[in-house]
Design an enzyme around this catalytic site. Structure first.
Site, PDB file in Angstrom:
ATOM      1  N   ILE A  79      52.390  -9.045 -63.570  1.00  0.00           N
ATOM      2  CA  ILE A  79      51.273  -8.757 -62.671  1.00  0.00           C
ATOM      3  C   ILE A  79      49.990  -9.016 -63.432  1.00  0.00           C
ATOM      4  O   ILE A  79      49.882  -8.690 -64.619  1.00  0.00           O
ATOM      5  CB  ILE A  79      51.314  -7.311 -62.132  1.00  0.00           C
ATOM      6  CG1 ILE A  79      50.253  -7.117 -61.041  1.00  0.00           C
ATOM      7  CG2 ILE A  79      51.158  -6.285 -63.251  1.00  0.00           C
ATOM      8  CD1 ILE A  79      50.370  -5.804 -60.286  1.00  0.00           C
ATOM      9  N   VAL A 128      52.163  -7.677 -68.335  1.00  0.00           N
ATOM     10  CA  VAL A 128      50.810  -7.711 -67.790  1.00  0.00           C
ATOM     11  C   VAL A 128      50.204  -9.070 -68.131  1.00  0.00           C
ATOM     12  O   VAL A 128      50.184  -9.472 -69.290  1.00  0.00           O
ATOM     13  CB  VAL A 128      49.940  -6.578 -68.355  1.00  0.00           C
ATOM     14  CG1 VAL A 128      48.513  -6.685 -67.814  1.00  0.00           C
ATOM     15  CG2 VAL A 128      50.530  -5.215 -67.994  1.00  0.00           C
ATOM     16  N   LYS A 129      49.727  -9.761 -67.113  1.00  0.00           N
ATOM     17  CA  LYS A 129      49.192 -11.115 -67.291  1.00  0.00           C
ATOM     18  C   LYS A 129      47.720 -11.058 -67.683  1.00  0.00           C
ATOM     19  O   LYS A 129      46.901 -10.462 -66.973  1.00  0.00           O
ATOM     20  CB  LYS A 129      49.332 -11.885 -65.980  1.00  0.00           C
ATOM     21  CG  LYS A 129      50.259 -13.077 -66.033  1.00  0.00           C
ATOM     22  CD  LYS A 129      50.255 -13.768 -64.685  1.00  0.00           C
ATOM     23  CE  LYS A 129      51.028 -15.069 -64.736  1.00  0.00           C
ATOM     24  NZ  LYS A 129      51.034 -15.743 -63.430  1.00  0.00           N
ATOM     25  N   ILE A 130      47.389 -11.709 -68.803  1.00  0.00           N
ATOM     26  CA  ILE A 130      46.011 -11.782 -69.285  1.00  0.00           C
ATOM     27  C   ILE A 130      45.691 -13.258 -69.555  1.00  0.00           C
ATOM     28  O   ILE A 130      46.454 -13.934 -70.245  1.00  0.00           O
ATOM     29  CB  ILE A 130      45.822 -10.958 -70.573  1.00  0.00           C
ATOM     30  CG1 ILE A 130      46.117  -9.471 -70.310  1.00  0.00           C
ATOM     31  CG2 ILE A 130      44.416 -11.132 -71.131  1.00  0.00           C
ATOM     32  CD1 ILE A 130      46.058  -8.598 -71.549  1.00  0.00           C
TER      33      ILE A 130
END
Length: 370
Positions: free
Chosen positions: A110, A141-143
């Site tokens: 996400i 977690v998408k960064i």
């Protein structure tokens, strides 16, 4: 006989689906893809959720939107309430895969809000919030790998958060991403965090590289330039794999791996073929290597299952040839540094546009429900 997706998995490629919706989960379609297409993970982004939530034929969000509207929830909070529920449900569905793969696969990503792409502190704060709110060990977690994203990646990893680094286009930026991952692991180790619980993938975009480069080659128009069309994306990804091999064989990485850390796997993103003249499985069958992830739109997944020809490793051993592609691109006048900067800027802008479009649609939905 084995299927092409089984062959791909046997060759060391983890197949992740580049799509998620509540209907896909509730209808059993996602489980079917796990069972029949060797899908072992899912990636999401704001565009994917915008398409799902604003689809007029999808009523699966209506009840939740009505409930959120009644409680006076803002559009931003409503979006995260909906998307975190979907991601949590998908993570639960993938938990058997996560357990059977020794926690390597069974992952769902996400993304932090695209508006934070140039805000380090805001990205870290939201990564921590999403990690706590979703509360599943198999979450990523998408960064984005922007300049501001790099220290955020290091800080998130250092706090024990598993991260999918997205929007990588250049080898130079990829080297910085690997450095951020190792820096984060060193911070986590110093804090006494179990390094084996931290996982990461580095999402290297492929087809967009060809789209931008081929547009410039067509504008140049010479025979030498046109002969280089559709070669940059594969060459770039293959050299990224070489950098991955070299970086994680170095002393710094080996010390962390010996302490229990996991490899940050390369992930091939943007693998849907944009040029109809190219084979529709090009960015799958030509990027087979041990320990990579290929995240595919469903159309590409089905094409691979139907007629993909998996012949084993198509990456290692291609490095000199790939460097030759870039030498040739430079000789005809392609500034590849500019290509990758344009792609990063456009990638961030597209996600921001999708995000704001989603917020507008959800605001409208909340108002109507009220």
């Amino acid at each position: 006989m084995s299927t092409p997706t089984e062959d791909l998995s046997a060759a060391g490629v983890s197949i992740w689906l580049d799509d998620l919706s509540r209907t896909r989960i509730q209808s059993g379609n996602l489980q079917q893809l796990i069972d029949t297409r060797n899908v072992v993970g899912v990636t999401t982004n704001p565009t994917i959720f915008a398409n799902a939530i604003t689809n007029p034929d999808d009523t699966s969000y209506d009840a939740q939107v009505a409930e959120l509207a009644a409680s006076g929830t803002s559009a931003v909070d409503a979006v995260f309430a909906a998307t975190t529920q979907d991601v949590r449900d998908a993570l639960d569905l993938f938990r058997p895969v996560w357990e059977s793969s020794n926690h390597v696969d069974g992952r769902v990503s996400i993304e932090v809000a695209p508006d934070l792409a140039h805000d380090t502190d805001g990205t870290v704060a939201q990564a921590k919030d999403l990690w706590k709110r979703i509360d599943r060990e198999n979450l990523l977690v998408k960064i984005p790998a922007t300049k501001a994203g790099l220290p955020a990646i290091a800080q998130a990893i250092g706090a024990g958060i598993s991260v999918n680094v997205t929007l990588i286009f250049s080898l130079e930026r990829y080297a910085e991403v690997i450095d951020a991952y190792l820096t984060g692991l060193e911070t986590a180790k110093a804090a006494g965090i179990d390094l084996s619980t931290i996982h990461s993938v580095a999402s290297f975009f492929v087809s967009r590289v060809d789209t931008e480069t081929d547009k410039r080659l067509a504008a140049i128009g010479t025979d030498e330039a046109l002969a280089l069309k559709s070669k940059a994306g594969l060459a770039n990804a293959r050299l990224a794999y070489e950098l991955f091999e070299k970086s994680f064989a170095g002393d710094r990485a080996k010390a962390l791996l010996d302490a229990g850390a996991t490899l940050q796997r390369p992930l091939w993103a943007s693998t849907g073929v944009k040029d109809p003249a190219l084979p529709d499985t090009l960015y799958v069958t030509e990027l087979v290597a041990p320990g990579v992830v290929n995240t595919m739109p469903e159309k590409t997944l089905e094409a691979t299952f139907d007629h993909g020809e998996v012949t084993g490793d198509t990456v290692t051993g291609t490095y000199d040839e790939s460097r030759g592609v870039f030498e040739a691109l430079k000789s005809v006048g392609i500034d590849f540094d500019d290509v990758t900067q344009v792609l990063e800027d456009e990638g961030v802008a597209k996600f921001i546009d999708s995000w704001h479009g989603l917020l507008e649609q959800v605001t409208k939905g909340l108002d109507e429900a009220r």
